[in-house]
Scaffold this active site. Structure first.
Site, PDB file in Angstrom:
ATOM      1  N   MET A  71       0.834  -1.206   0.000  1.00 47.97           N
ATOM      2  CA  MET A  71       0.000   0.000   0.000  1.00 47.97           C
ATOM      3  C   MET A  71       0.872   1.261   0.000  1.00 47.97           C
ATOM      4  SD  MET A  71      -3.180  -0.582  -0.249  1.00 47.97           S
ATOM      5  CE  MET A  71      -3.940   0.909   0.347  1.00 47.97           C
ATOM      6  N   GLY A 122     -10.539  -5.739   8.750  1.00 48.77           N
ATOM      7  CA  GLY A 122     -11.150  -4.578   9.405  1.00 48.77           C
ATOM      8  C   GLY A 122     -12.480  -4.227   8.751  1.00 48.77           C
ATOM      9  N   THR A 123     -12.560  -4.394   7.437  1.00 50.24           N
ATOM     10  CA  THR A 123     -13.805  -4.084   6.718  1.00 50.24           C
ATOM     11  C   THR A 123     -14.936  -5.015   7.153  1.00 50.24           C
ATOM     12  OG1 THR A 123     -12.490  -3.396   4.840  1.00 50.24           O
ATOM     13  CG2 THR A 123     -14.806  -3.845   4.400  1.00 50.24           C
ATOM     14  N   LYS A 168      -1.936 -11.290   4.041  1.00 51.10           N
ATOM     15  CA  LYS A 168      -2.643 -10.511   5.073  1.00 51.10           C
ATOM     16  C   LYS A 168      -2.550 -11.258   6.400  1.00 51.10           C
ATOM     17  CE  LYS A 168      -7.054  -8.255   6.110  1.00 51.10           C
ATOM     18  NZ  LYS A 168      -6.415  -7.022   6.617  1.00 51.10           N
ATOM     19  N   ALA A 180      -9.407   4.583   8.469  1.00 49.32           N
ATOM     20  CA  ALA A 180     -10.410   3.933   7.609  1.00 49.32           C
ATOM     21  C   ALA A 180      -9.991   2.488   7.359  1.00 49.32           C
ATOM     22  CB  ALA A 180     -10.538   4.676   6.281  1.00 49.32           C
ATOM     23  N   THR A 207      -3.819   1.238   8.204  1.00 55.37           N
ATOM     24  CA  THR A 207      -3.388   0.001   8.852  1.00 55.37           C
ATOM     25  C   THR A 207      -4.538  -0.572   9.676  1.00 55.37           C
ATOM     26  OG1 THR A 207      -1.222   1.023   9.023  1.00 55.37           O
ATOM     27  CG2 THR A 207      -1.569  -0.998  10.303  1.00 55.37           C
ATOM     28  N   HIS A 211      -9.067 -12.231   0.915  1.00 60.79           N
ATOM     29  CA  HIS A 211      -7.873 -11.390   0.755  1.00 60.79           C
ATOM     30  C   HIS A 211      -6.679 -12.223   0.299  1.00 60.79           C
ATOM     31  CE1 HIS A 211     -10.178  -8.421   3.057  1.00 60.79           C
ATOM     32  NE2 HIS A 211      -9.337  -7.525   2.586  1.00 60.79           N
ATOM     33  N   PHE A 250     -10.244   2.098   2.191  1.00 66.82           N
ATOM     34  CA  PHE A 250     -10.223   3.364   1.458  1.00 66.82           C
ATOM     35  C   PHE A 250     -10.854   3.255   0.068  1.00 66.82           C
ATOM     36  CE2 PHE A 250      -7.148   4.687   4.657  1.00 66.82           C
ATOM     37  CZ  PHE A 250      -7.511   6.021   4.842  1.00 66.82           C
TER      38      PHE A 250
HETATM   39  P1  NAD Z   1       2.808  -4.794   3.666  1.00 68.94           P
HETATM   40  O1  NAD Z   1       3.211  -5.889   4.599  1.00 68.94           O
HETATM   41  O2  NAD Z   1       3.052  -4.948   2.217  1.00 68.94           O
HETATM   42  O3  NAD Z   1       3.506  -3.417   4.117  1.00 68.94           O
HETATM   43  C1  NAD Z   1       3.715  -3.028   5.428  1.00 68.94           C
HETATM   44  C2  NAD Z   1       4.988  -2.194   5.450  1.00 68.94           C
HETATM   45  O4  NAD Z   1       5.134  -1.623   6.758  1.00 68.94           O
HETATM   46  C3  NAD Z   1       6.262  -3.011   5.175  1.00 68.94           C
HETATM   47  O5  NAD Z   1       7.056  -2.393   4.186  1.00 68.94           O
HETATM   48  C4  NAD Z   1       6.970  -3.026   6.528  1.00 68.94           C
HETATM   49  O6  NAD Z   1       8.399  -3.101   6.407  1.00 68.94           O
HETATM   50  C5  NAD Z   1       6.513  -1.694   7.101  1.00 68.94           C
HETATM   51  N1  NAD Z   1       6.668  -1.585   8.556  1.00 68.94           N
HETATM   52  C6  NAD Z   1       6.458  -2.521   9.497  1.00 68.94           C
HETATM   53  N2  NAD Z   1       6.697  -2.028  10.726  1.00 68.94           N
HETATM   54  C7  NAD Z   1       7.050  -0.741  10.546  1.00 68.94           C
HETATM   55  C8  NAD Z   1       7.420   0.304  11.431  1.00 68.94           C
HETATM   56  N3  NAD Z   1       7.469   0.113  12.773  1.00 68.94           N
HETATM   57  N4  NAD Z   1       7.719   1.512  10.914  1.00 68.94           N
HETATM   58  C9  NAD Z   1       7.678   1.726   9.577  1.00 68.94           C
HETATM   59  N5  NAD Z   1       7.339   0.769   8.681  1.00 68.94           N
HETATM   60  C10 NAD Z   1       7.034  -0.443   9.169  1.00 68.94           C
HETATM   61  O7  NAD Z   1       1.272  -4.553   3.951  1.00 68.94           O
HETATM   62  P2  NAD Z   1       0.194  -3.817   3.007  1.00 68.94           P
HETATM   63  O8  NAD Z   1      -0.482  -4.814   2.167  1.00 68.94           O
HETATM   64  O9  NAD Z   1       0.814  -2.618   2.397  1.00 68.94           O
HETATM   65  O10 NAD Z   1      -0.871  -3.354   4.108  1.00 68.94           O
HETATM   66  C11 NAD Z   1      -0.507  -2.468   5.155  1.00 68.94           C
HETATM   67  C12 NAD Z   1      -1.659  -2.345   6.133  1.00 68.94           C
HETATM   68  O11 NAD Z   1      -2.747  -1.704   5.471  1.00 68.94           O
HETATM   69  C13 NAD Z   1      -2.222  -3.681   6.658  1.00 68.94           C
HETATM   70  O12 NAD Z   1      -2.667  -3.524   7.977  1.00 68.94           O
HETATM   71  C14 NAD Z   1      -3.403  -3.930   5.730  1.00 68.94           C
HETATM   72  O13 NAD Z   1      -4.396  -4.760   6.312  1.00 68.94           O
HETATM   73  C15 NAD Z   1      -3.919  -2.524   5.542  1.00 68.94           C
HETATM   74  N6  NAD Z   1      -4.693  -2.251   4.342  1.00 68.94           N
HETATM   75  C16 NAD Z   1      -5.633  -1.305   4.480  1.00 68.94           C
HETATM   76  C17 NAD Z   1      -6.373  -0.909   3.386  1.00 68.94           C
HETATM   77  C18 NAD Z   1      -7.390   0.154   3.567  1.00 68.94           C
HETATM   78  O14 NAD Z   1      -8.084   0.508   2.585  1.00 68.94           O
HETATM   79  N7  NAD Z   1      -7.544   0.702   4.762  1.00 68.94           N
HETATM   80  C19 NAD Z   1      -6.151  -1.507   2.140  1.00 68.94           C
HETATM   81  C20 NAD Z   1      -5.150  -2.473   2.026  1.00 68.94           C
HETATM   82  C21 NAD Z   1      -4.410  -2.826   3.136  1.00 68.94           C
END
Ligand code: NAD
Length: 265
Positions: A14, A164-165, A158, A124, A99, A154, A127
């Site tokens: 993301m 969360g949704t 994940k 959110a 997140t 998913h 999004f």
């Molecule tokens: P991902 O695992 O690809 O990315 C997470 C990133 O966070 C990684 O690069 C990791 O190294 C980094 N990270 C971990 N701990 C950290 C810290 N302390 N400081 C800085 N960076 C750190 O995951 P993703 O698929 O990108 O998803 C990220 C989050 O967003 C998840 O919780 C996912 O469920 C959520 N998500 C939300 C939506 C939304 O619409 N709200 C959509 C997709 C994913």
């Protein structure tokens, strides 16, 4: 005026999409990128973007001091999100958080932190505007159908489940629906978990498979009929209009807002 933005979790799936959107659309200024991996590397090289060098930092607090951002966008992981929010809010920076894994107790603490530090935070669980509408349509249908189950699907990376949704959808359904029709059946689960997780009477089934991105079905059942409401995010671009909407409106909210629907007209 253009806002100065830090993306936290910038190397994740993301985070990368958010970085690309900000750099390519130039509506805001990307002043910092933070991730616990790739520290010291130029994110523009990693993402093959033709833009000025921006070095990845692994210390959010230091990055805030160095760059004075207006907003932090956080897409990291459930285990670190509360600490990230604490760092952002106590430094008086507005936050947009995608997140997942934030609990109701966490939300109470976040609301207080935002109030005490006079900072705004939009959290959110989804999004994608279509997913927000899917939740609203499902809440509307729940007034007429009290029997309902959720299937959320998913990608296999994940970590948290249910999504969360799905949790938010179940909360909305439970605010609107009557209790389910009484069943005479005494169910027998031959394999534990077969009937899904129970969110106060709404069953949630979590599917994790490679190839999927983020999908959800809400299935209502009534006498002689079913109603299916489904949303699919086929790629992470689907979340970017919602993130941009949050960026536009983050100054206009007050304290904590939970759910993108509150930003829609
Ligand atoms: P991902 O695992 O690809 O990315 C997470 C990133 O966070 C990684 O690069 C990791 O190294 C980094 N990270 C971990 N701990 C950290 C810290 N302390 N400081 C800085 N960076 C750190 O995951 P993703 O698929 O990108 O998803 C990220 C989050 O967003 C998840 O919780 C996912 O469920 C959520 N998500 C939300 C939506 C939304 O619409 N709200 C959509 C997709 C994913």
């Amino acid at each position: 005026m253009k806002k100065k933005v830090i993306v936290n979790g910038a190397c994740g799936r993301m985070g990368q999409e958010v970085v690309k959107t900000i750099v390519l659309e130039r509506e805001e200024i990307l002043v910092g990128v933070c991730d616990r991996v790739n520290a010291g590397k130029n994110i523009m090289d990693l993402l093959a973007l033709d833009a000025e060098e921006l070095i990845i930092n692994d210390d959010l607090e230091k990055l805030i001091r160095e760059t004075g951002p207006d907003v932090i966008i956080d897409f990291t992981i459930p285990t670190v999100i509360m600490e990230n929010i604490r760092i952002g809010l106590t430094n008086g920076v507005n936050m947009i958080v995608g997140t997942t894994g934030i609990t109701e107790v966490d939300l109470e603490n976040i609301e207080k932190m935002a109030r005490d530090n006079k900072a705004n935070i939009l959290i959110a669980p989804n999004f994608a505007l279509g997913a927000v509408l899917m939740m609203q349509f499902a809440a509307e249908a729940a007034k007429y159908f009290s029997n309902v189950e959720i299937i959320e699907l998913h990608h296999d990376q994940k970590v948290d489940s249910p999504s969360g949704t799905a949790i938010k959808t179940a909360e909305l359904l439970n605010q609107k629906r009557d209790t389910m029709r009484d069943s005479e059946l005494e169910e027998i689960e031959k394999i534990s978990g077969a009937r899904g997780a129970d969110a106060e009477g709404v069953k949630i089934h979590s599917v994790r498979l490679p190839g999927l991105v983020a999908h959800q079905e809400v299935i209502f059942g009534g006498e002689g009929q079913t109603l299916l409401i489904r949303h699919d995010s086929y790629n992470r671009k689907s979340f970017m209009p919602g993130v941009k909407l949050a960026l536009d409106k983050i100054d206009q909210i007050s304290g904590l807002v939970y759910g993108l629907e509150h930003l829609l007209d």
